[in-house]
Each structure stands twice: as C-alpha cells, then as structure tokens.
Motif scaffolding. Structure first.
Motif, PDB file in Angstrom:
ATOM      1  N   LEU A 132       3.709  -9.516  -1.616  1.00 34.82           N
ATOM      2  CA  LEU A 132       3.347  -8.792  -2.830  1.00 34.82           C
ATOM      3  C   LEU A 132       2.449  -7.599  -2.527  1.00 34.82           C
ATOM      4  O   LEU A 132       2.460  -6.604  -3.268  1.00 34.82           O
ATOM      5  N   LEU A 133       1.685  -7.702  -1.435  1.00 36.56           N
ATOM      6  CA  LEU A 133       0.718  -6.652  -1.099  1.00 36.56           C
ATOM      7  C   LEU A 133       1.221  -5.724   0.000  1.00 36.56           C
ATOM      8  O   LEU A 133       0.436  -4.975   0.577  1.00 36.56           O
ATOM      9  N   ARG A 134       2.520  -5.772   0.284  1.00 35.95           N
ATOM     10  CA  ARG A 134       3.014  -5.002   1.421  1.00 35.95           C
ATOM     11  C   ARG A 134       2.795  -3.495   1.269  1.00 35.95           C
ATOM     12  O   ARG A 134       2.661  -2.788   2.268  1.00 35.95           O
ATOM     13  N   ARG A 135       2.751  -3.000   0.050  1.00 36.71           N
ATOM     14  CA  ARG A 135       2.485  -1.566  -0.140  1.00 36.71           C
ATOM     15  C   ARG A 135       1.005  -1.248   0.004  1.00 36.71           C
ATOM     16  O   ARG A 135       0.652  -0.140   0.385  1.00 36.71           O
ATOM     17  N   SER A 136       0.171  -2.214  -0.301  1.00 33.67           N
ATOM     18  CA  SER A 136      -1.277  -1.992  -0.193  1.00 33.67           C
ATOM     19  C   SER A 136      -1.765  -2.154   1.243  1.00 33.67           C
ATOM     20  O   SER A 136      -2.733  -1.510   1.644  1.00 33.67           O
ATOM     21  N   ILE A 137      -1.114  -3.033   1.986  1.00 31.36           N
ATOM     22  CA  ILE A 137      -1.514  -3.263   3.386  1.00 31.36           C
ATOM     23  C   ILE A 137      -0.278  -3.133   4.282  1.00 31.36           C
ATOM     24  O   ILE A 137       0.152  -4.107   4.914  1.00 31.36           O
ATOM     25  N   PRO A 138       0.305  -1.940   4.360  1.00 29.12           N
ATOM     26  CA  PRO A 138       1.579  -1.776   5.086  1.00 29.12           C
ATOM     27  C   PRO A 138       1.509  -2.125   6.560  1.00 29.12           C
ATOM     28  O   PRO A 138       2.519  -2.499   7.157  1.00 29.12           O
ATOM     29  N   ASN A 139       0.336  -2.041   7.161  1.00 33.34           N
ATOM     30  CA  ASN A 139       0.208  -2.320   8.592  1.00 33.34           C
ATOM     31  C   ASN A 139      -0.073  -3.787   8.894  1.00 33.34           C
ATOM     32  O   ASN A 139      -0.049  -4.188  10.065  1.00 33.34           O
ATOM     33  N   TYR A 140      -0.351  -4.556   7.850  1.00 36.35           N
ATOM     34  CA  TYR A 140      -0.789  -5.934   8.093  1.00 36.35           C
ATOM     35  C   TYR A 140       0.022  -6.995   7.344  1.00 36.35           C
ATOM     36  O   TYR A 140      -0.111  -8.177   7.653  1.00 36.35           O
ATOM     37  N   TRP A 141       0.821  -6.567   6.360  1.00 35.49           N
ATOM     38  CA  TRP A 141       1.452  -7.576   5.509  1.00 35.49           C
ATOM     39  C   TRP A 141       2.389  -8.494   6.296  1.00 35.49           C
ATOM     40  O   TRP A 141       2.508  -9.682   5.972  1.00 35.49           O
ATOM     41  N   ARG A 142       3.025  -7.980   7.346  1.00 30.73           N
ATOM     42  CA  ARG A 142       3.921  -8.833   8.138  1.00 30.73           C
ATOM     43  C   ARG A 142       3.149  -9.934   8.855  1.00 30.73           C
ATOM     44  O   ARG A 142       3.650 -11.055   9.002  1.00 30.73           O
ATOM     45  N   TRP A 143       1.942  -9.610   9.311  1.00 22.34           N
ATOM     46  CA  TRP A 143       1.102 -10.627   9.955  1.00 22.34           C
ATOM     47  C   TRP A 143       0.690 -11.698   8.956  1.00 22.34           C
ATOM     48  O   TRP A 143       0.680 -12.890   9.277  1.00 22.34           O
ATOM     49  N   VAL A 144       0.346 -11.239   7.734  1.00 26.40           N
ATOM     50  CA  VAL A 144      -0.038 -12.203   6.692  1.00 26.40           C
ATOM     51  C   VAL A 144       1.155 -13.072   6.322  1.00 26.40           C
ATOM     52  O   VAL A 144       1.051 -14.305   6.221  1.00 26.40           O
ATOM     53  N   HIS A 145       2.309 -12.445   6.138  1.00 31.32           N
ATOM     54  CA  HIS A 145       3.508 -13.197   5.778  1.00 31.32           C
ATOM     55  C   HIS A 145       3.930 -14.132   6.912  1.00 31.32           C
ATOM     56  O   HIS A 145       4.537 -15.182   6.678  1.00 31.32           O
ATOM     57  N   GLY A 146       3.574 -13.749   8.150  1.00 31.51           N
ATOM     58  CA  GLY A 146       3.892 -14.585   9.298  1.00 31.51           C
ATOM     59  C   GLY A 146       3.179 -15.922   9.306  1.00 31.51           C
ATOM     60  O   GLY A 146       3.524 -16.815  10.090  1.00 31.51           O
ATOM     61  N   LEU A 147       2.186 -16.071   8.435  1.00 28.65           N
ATOM     62  CA  LEU A 147       1.517 -17.374   8.300  1.00 28.65           C
ATOM     63  C   LEU A 147       2.498 -18.460   7.864  1.00 28.65           C
ATOM     64  O   LEU A 147       2.188 -19.652   7.953  1.00 28.65           O
ATOM     65  N   MET A 148       3.674 -18.046   7.399  1.00 28.06           N
ATOM     66  CA  MET A 148       4.688 -19.020   6.994  1.00 28.06           C
ATOM     67  C   MET A 148       5.051 -19.953   8.151  1.00 28.06           C
ATOM     68  O   MET A 148       5.334 -21.140   7.943  1.00 28.06           O
TER      69      MET A 148
END
Length: 200
Positions: A132-148
């Motif tokens: 949901l925050l990929r536009r706000s944190i474009p450089n980090y959202w994949r790392w956050v989503h990787g918590l899956m």
C-alpha cells in the motif's frame, strides 16, 4: 484471453489441494466448531500465501498461461492469505473467550517458536502495508513486503511444533513441501533479477 490447458490444470490442482486440506480437517475427531474453523482457516490461509509466493518469479508466464495479469492472480491469493490467518486467532479467541492468543510470547525461546503464529500475524499486516505504501517508500517497499517470507517461516515452524493437523502425514508433507517451494521461488526470483541487471 481465456486460460490455457496448463492454466486450467493449475486451477484444478489448486482447488483439489484446498479440498484435500478441508477433508483432513473435517474428518479429524474434534467436536468443537471453533477449533475446526480455526484450524481450517490457518491451513487454507497458509496454502493461499504459499501459492501467492510461488507465483512471484513468473510474471510473464502467468499472463500467457492464465490470460490474466500477475497482479490480479497474485492479489487474489494474497487477499485470501490475509483474511484467513486473521480469522484463525479470532476464532480461537472467541472459542476460548481469551484475547491472549493475540499477544506474542518472546521467552523462553522454545515457546516463542511454538507460538510464532502470533508475531507472524503482525508481520503479515506489515508486509501487506508495504504494498500500500509502495509509492511513499519506493526504495524500501519490496523489503517490507518481503517480510511475507518471514511470515511463512514463522507459520510453518508454529504448525510443525504445535499444529494438531501436522500430525497427519498428508498435511505435514504438503505444507513443508509448499514452504520449501516458496523458498525456491524466492531464490529463483532473486536470480532472475540479478540476471536482468547483468543483461539489461
């Protein structure tokens, strides 16, 4: 665009896996309906999340096989994988009239892993928020989503340690194999990304 024969086969196998899990849960000798619902929600939720992660390395192939974009298919499984794991502790809390099932336990170490499903639920929502925050944190959202992947690790350890249905060999083999395949999909995805960077 209609799905190909391979897409139809994948759909049939997926439905068969969900039906198989339901059959194992519903034929086990437990009379408490809250227990049955909680177990089924946990297993179906893990199954949906596992399939969602398995799809991630195959963006182009999914469109060719299913006639649908990767995101539409991925998000369908992810939505189920978000709802059902949430229903698991909610049902347990209602059945036991005890909200303690939502509180993570960090000590002792063995108990943390036995109850690792508790922190996994919070990590699941954090991973979802990353999208949901990929536009706000474009450089980090994949790392956050990787918590899956951490969620899947916590969930499979939790299931193996105290999951009632993991005593069934069908469930044990199916879900541990699904986790292993999810790890393999993660490695394949990273390898493809490295290859793409090396050969733009």
């Amino acid at each position: 665009m209609a799905p190909t024969r391979a897409g139809a086969l994948f759909a049939a196998v997926t439905l068969a896996l969900f039906a198989l899990v339901a059959a194992v849960v519903l034929t086990a000798p437990y009379e408490d309906p809250f227990n049955v619902i909680a177990r089924l929600a946990a297993l179906w939720g893990f199954l949906a999340l596992g399939i969602a992660t398995l799809l991630t390395p195959f963006l182009r192939e999914i469109l060719e096989v299913f006639g649908r974009s990767f995101l539409s298919l991925h998000h369908t499984f992810a939505a189920v994988g978000l709802l059902l794991p949430t229903l698991h502790p909610v049902t347990l809390a209602i059945g036991a009239m005890n909200p303690a099932v939502f509180i993570p336990v960090f000590s002792p170490w063995e108990r943390f892993w036995a109850l690792a499903g508790r922190p996994a639920l919070y990590l699941l929502y954090i991973a979802f928020a990353g999208v949901l925050l990929r536009r706000s944190i474009p450089n980090y959202w994949r790392w956050v989503h990787g918590l899956m992947y951490v969620v899947l690790l916590f969930a499979i350890v939790h299931g193996n340690l105290i999951g009632t249905d993991f005593e069934d060999p069908i469930i044990w083999v199916l879900f541990n194999a699904l986790f292993a395949l999810s790890v393999a999909a993660f490695v394949l995805k990273r390898w493809r990304m490295m290859q793409k960077k090396a050969n733009p």
